[in-house]
Design a protein around this motif. Sequence first.
Motif, PDB file in Angstrom:
ATOM      1  N   ARG A 140       2.128  -5.616  12.441  1.00  0.00           N
ATOM      2  CA  ARG A 140       3.155  -6.677  12.440  1.00  0.00           C
ATOM      3  C   ARG A 140       3.740  -6.859  11.043  1.00  0.00           C
ATOM      4  NH1 ARG A 140      -0.757  -9.770  15.354  1.00  0.00           N
ATOM      5  NH2 ARG A 140      -0.826 -11.339  13.684  1.00  0.00           N
ATOM      6  N   ARG A 141       2.902  -6.751  10.042  1.00  0.00           N
ATOM      7  CA  ARG A 141       3.349  -6.983   8.652  1.00  0.00           C
ATOM      8  C   ARG A 141       4.327  -5.898   8.190  1.00  0.00           C
ATOM      9  NH1 ARG A 141       4.587  -6.923   3.782  1.00  0.00           N
ATOM     10  NH2 ARG A 141       3.466  -7.831   2.052  1.00  0.00           N
ATOM     11  N   TYR A 142       4.011  -4.651   8.498  1.00  0.00           N
ATOM     12  CA  TYR A 142       4.806  -3.542   7.966  1.00  0.00           C
ATOM     13  C   TYR A 142       5.713  -2.884   9.006  1.00  0.00           C
ATOM     14  CZ  TYR A 142       1.708  -3.777   3.908  1.00  0.00           C
ATOM     15  OH  TYR A 142       1.012  -4.188   2.812  1.00  0.00           O
ATOM     16  N   VAL A 143       5.596  -3.288  10.244  1.00  0.00           N
ATOM     17  CA  VAL A 143       6.323  -2.714  11.384  1.00  0.00           C
ATOM     18  C   VAL A 143       5.786  -1.321  11.718  1.00  0.00           C
ATOM     19  CG1 VAL A 143       8.551  -2.121  12.383  1.00  0.00           C
ATOM     20  CG2 VAL A 143       8.368  -4.102  10.853  1.00  0.00           C
ATOM     21  N   ARG A 144       5.680  -0.467  10.727  1.00  0.00           N
ATOM     22  CA  ARG A 144       5.153   0.887  10.951  1.00  0.00           C
ATOM     23  C   ARG A 144       3.767   0.967  10.316  1.00  0.00           C
ATOM     24  NH1 ARG A 144       6.316   5.159   7.702  1.00  0.00           N
ATOM     25  NH2 ARG A 144       5.324   7.027   8.460  1.00  0.00           N
ATOM     26  N   LEU A 145       2.742   1.152  11.153  1.00  0.00           N
ATOM     27  CA  LEU A 145       1.369   1.242  10.677  1.00  0.00           C
ATOM     28  C   LEU A 145       1.090   2.655  10.194  1.00  0.00           C
ATOM     29  CD1 LEU A 145      -1.451  -0.087  10.395  1.00  0.00           C
ATOM     30  CD2 LEU A 145      -1.916   0.689  12.720  1.00  0.00           C
ATOM     31  N   THR A 146       0.657   2.779   8.960  1.00  0.00           N
ATOM     32  CA  THR A 146       0.229   4.071   8.416  1.00  0.00           C
ATOM     33  C   THR A 146      -1.177   3.896   7.865  1.00  0.00           C
ATOM     34  OG1 THR A 146       1.028   3.620   6.171  1.00  0.00           O
ATOM     35  CG2 THR A 146       2.610   4.640   7.726  1.00  0.00           C
ATOM     36  N   ASP A 147      -1.862   5.006   7.628  1.00  0.00           N
ATOM     37  CA  ASP A 147      -3.200   4.929   7.037  1.00  0.00           C
ATOM     38  C   ASP A 147      -3.160   4.250   5.672  1.00  0.00           C
ATOM     39  OD1 ASP A 147      -4.309   6.168   9.237  1.00  0.00           O
ATOM     40  OD2 ASP A 147      -4.402   8.152   8.298  1.00  0.00           O
ATOM     41  N   GLN A 148      -2.138   4.553   4.873  1.00  0.00           N
ATOM     42  CA  GLN A 148      -2.033   3.949   3.545  1.00  0.00           C
ATOM     43  C   GLN A 148      -1.858   2.437   3.646  1.00  0.00           C
ATOM     44  OE1 GLN A 148       1.556   4.603   1.362  1.00  0.00           O
ATOM     45  NE2 GLN A 148       0.646   3.993  -0.593  1.00  0.00           N
ATOM     46  N   ASP A 178      -9.658 -19.938  -3.554  1.00  0.00           N
ATOM     47  CA  ASP A 178      -8.897 -19.778  -2.314  1.00  0.00           C
ATOM     48  C   ASP A 178      -7.525 -19.196  -2.641  1.00  0.00           C
ATOM     49  OD1 ASP A 178     -11.121 -21.222  -1.555  1.00  0.00           O
ATOM     50  OD2 ASP A 178     -10.015 -22.777  -0.494  1.00  0.00           O
ATOM     51  N   GLU A 179      -6.836 -19.805  -3.591  1.00  0.00           N
ATOM     52  CA  GLU A 179      -5.490 -19.341  -3.931  1.00  0.00           C
ATOM     53  C   GLU A 179      -5.508 -18.117  -4.841  1.00  0.00           C
ATOM     54  OE1 GLU A 179      -3.076 -20.307  -2.025  1.00  0.00           O
ATOM     55  OE2 GLU A 179      -4.601 -21.607  -1.142  1.00  0.00           O
ATOM     56  N   ILE A 180      -6.544 -17.959  -5.633  1.00  0.00           N
ATOM     57  CA  ILE A 180      -6.684 -16.724  -6.422  1.00  0.00           C
ATOM     58  C   ILE A 180      -6.767 -15.532  -5.476  1.00  0.00           C
ATOM     59  CG2 ILE A 180      -8.280 -15.415  -7.890  1.00  0.00           C
ATOM     60  CD1 ILE A 180      -8.918 -18.121  -9.299  1.00  0.00           C
ATOM     61  N   CYS A 181      -7.570 -15.663  -4.426  1.00  0.00           N
ATOM     62  CA  CYS A 181      -7.709 -14.568  -3.452  1.00  0.00           C
ATOM     63  C   CYS A 181      -6.395 -14.305  -2.731  1.00  0.00           C
ATOM     64  CB  CYS A 181      -8.827 -14.888  -2.461  1.00  0.00           C
ATOM     65  SG  CYS A 181     -10.479 -14.811  -3.185  1.00  0.00           S
ATOM     66  N   VAL A 182      -5.686 -15.353  -2.366  1.00  0.00           N
ATOM     67  CA  VAL A 182      -4.396 -15.179  -1.685  1.00  0.00           C
ATOM     68  C   VAL A 182      -3.403 -14.480  -2.607  1.00  0.00           C
ATOM     69  CG1 VAL A 182      -2.412 -16.376  -0.682  1.00  0.00           C
ATOM     70  CG2 VAL A 182      -4.727 -17.082  -0.069  1.00  0.00           C
ATOM     71  N   ALA A 183      -3.341 -14.871  -3.863  1.00  0.00           N
ATOM     72  CA  ALA A 183      -2.406 -14.256  -4.808  1.00  0.00           C
ATOM     73  C   ALA A 183      -2.723 -12.770  -4.983  1.00  0.00           C
ATOM     74  CB  ALA A 183      -2.456 -14.982  -6.161  1.00  0.00           C
ATOM     75  N   ALA A 184      -4.007 -12.444  -5.110  1.00  0.00           N
ATOM     76  CA  ALA A 184      -4.403 -11.037  -5.241  1.00  0.00           C
ATOM     77  C   ALA A 184      -4.032 -10.263  -3.976  1.00  0.00           C
ATOM     78  CB  ALA A 184      -5.904 -10.945  -5.515  1.00  0.00           C
ATOM     79  N   THR A 185      -4.260 -10.858  -2.831  1.00  0.00           N
ATOM     80  CA  THR A 185      -3.920 -10.227  -1.557  1.00  0.00           C
ATOM     81  C   THR A 185      -2.428  -9.949  -1.467  1.00  0.00           C
ATOM     82  OG1 THR A 185      -5.797 -11.195  -0.407  1.00  0.00           O
ATOM     83  CG2 THR A 185      -3.908 -10.588   0.955  1.00  0.00           C
ATOM     84  N   GLU A 186      -1.624 -10.932  -1.799  1.00  0.00           N
ATOM     85  CA  GLU A 186      -0.173 -10.752  -1.717  1.00  0.00           C
ATOM     86  C   GLU A 186       0.305  -9.643  -2.646  1.00  0.00           C
ATOM     87  OE1 GLU A 186       1.188 -14.749  -2.399  1.00  0.00           O
ATOM     88  OE2 GLU A 186       0.957 -15.284  -0.282  1.00  0.00           O
ATOM     89  N   GLY A 187      -0.268  -9.556  -3.834  1.00  0.00           N
ATOM     90  CA  GLY A 187       0.107  -8.494  -4.770  1.00  0.00           C
ATOM     91  C   GLY A 187      -0.252  -7.109  -4.237  1.00  0.00           C
ATOM     92  N   ILE A 188      -1.427  -6.995  -3.651  1.00  0.00           N
ATOM     93  CA  ILE A 188      -1.858  -5.709  -3.101  1.00  0.00           C
ATOM     94  C   ILE A 188      -0.994  -5.319  -1.906  1.00  0.00           C
ATOM     95  CG2 ILE A 188      -3.755  -4.545  -1.893  1.00  0.00           C
ATOM     96  CD1 ILE A 188      -5.643  -6.251  -3.763  1.00  0.00           C
ATOM     97  N   LEU A 189      -0.742  -6.278  -1.017  1.00  0.00           N
ATOM     98  CA  LEU A 189       0.052  -5.976   0.181  1.00  0.00           C
ATOM     99  C   LEU A 189       1.488  -5.596  -0.162  1.00  0.00           C
ATOM    100  CD1 LEU A 189      -1.278  -8.795   2.519  1.00  0.00           C
ATOM    101  CD2 LEU A 189      -1.848  -6.363   2.604  1.00  0.00           C
ATOM    102  N   ALA A 190       2.016  -6.142  -1.253  1.00  0.00           N
ATOM    103  CA  ALA A 190       3.391  -5.810  -1.654  1.00  0.00           C
ATOM    104  C   ALA A 190       3.542  -4.330  -1.992  1.00  0.00           C
ATOM    105  CB  ALA A 190       3.804  -6.663  -2.853  1.00  0.00           C
ATOM    106  N   LEU A 191       2.443  -3.668  -2.323  1.00  0.00           N
ATOM    107  CA  LEU A 191       2.499  -2.231  -2.625  1.00  0.00           C
ATOM    108  C   LEU A 191       2.896  -1.398  -1.403  1.00  0.00           C
ATOM    109  CD1 LEU A 191      -0.744  -1.949  -4.789  1.00  0.00           C
ATOM    110  CD2 LEU A 191       1.624  -1.971  -5.610  1.00  0.00           C
ATOM    111  N   GLY A 192       2.734  -1.973  -0.217  1.00  0.00           N
ATOM    112  CA  GLY A 192       3.103  -1.261   1.008  1.00  0.00           C
ATOM    113  C   GLY A 192       4.519  -1.497   1.467  1.00  0.00           C
ATOM    114  N   ASP A 193       5.246  -2.386   0.783  1.00  0.00           N
ATOM    115  CA  ASP A 193       6.638  -2.697   1.189  1.00  0.00           C
ATOM    116  C   ASP A 193       7.601  -1.604   0.758  1.00  0.00           C
ATOM    117  OD1 ASP A 193       5.899  -5.078   2.377  1.00  0.00           O
ATOM    118  OD2 ASP A 193       6.129  -6.235   0.535  1.00  0.00           O
TER     119      ASP A 193
END
Length: 193
Positions: A140-148, A178-193
Amino acid sequence: MARPAKYTADQILDAARDATVVHWRDTTITHVAKRVGAPVGSIYHRFPSRDALFGSLWARSIRRFHEGLVVAAEIEDPVASMAAMARHIPQFCRENPGEAKAMTLYRLPDLLQKVPVEQRAELATINDDVDAGLRRVTARRYVRLTDQRYRLALVGTRQCPYGLVRPLIGGDVPREFDEICVAATEGILALGD
């Protein structure tokens, strides 16, 4: 006719969890027996070995931890869903210090080598539901699911937040994590955009 068991498996696991908070990997069956108020033989009657007991505690703790991840995976908005997954990790560890400590007793590959054969099938599939939920959210997040992208989601929503919190387990897990983890998560997930 067999007499009824005086101590339930959950009572014994609760005692093992509480003893683990104090003794961690040095916890013995004797520590557990003292906490539950049972003879050592009663523990061995339910759990044939130390690894069977603490493997069961580890599995119960992981299943309880997974409950929040499964709920977070059901949030329709994938960005909010993944943020909730990341936030769940410090919250769970803060609110359930005994379960969090028990989760650090083993790594799954090591545990699979130690527990009795009859426990291995359950343990081998313990992450399946959480992994499937993460795959759905990642799609759902990326529309196209890839292994990466799935690897990024796994690192972002579980491995990184848990890595940030794990050194704090056994002590205070500050709310700002709580928010430190969310910020780190958002930064990592942005690498897939």
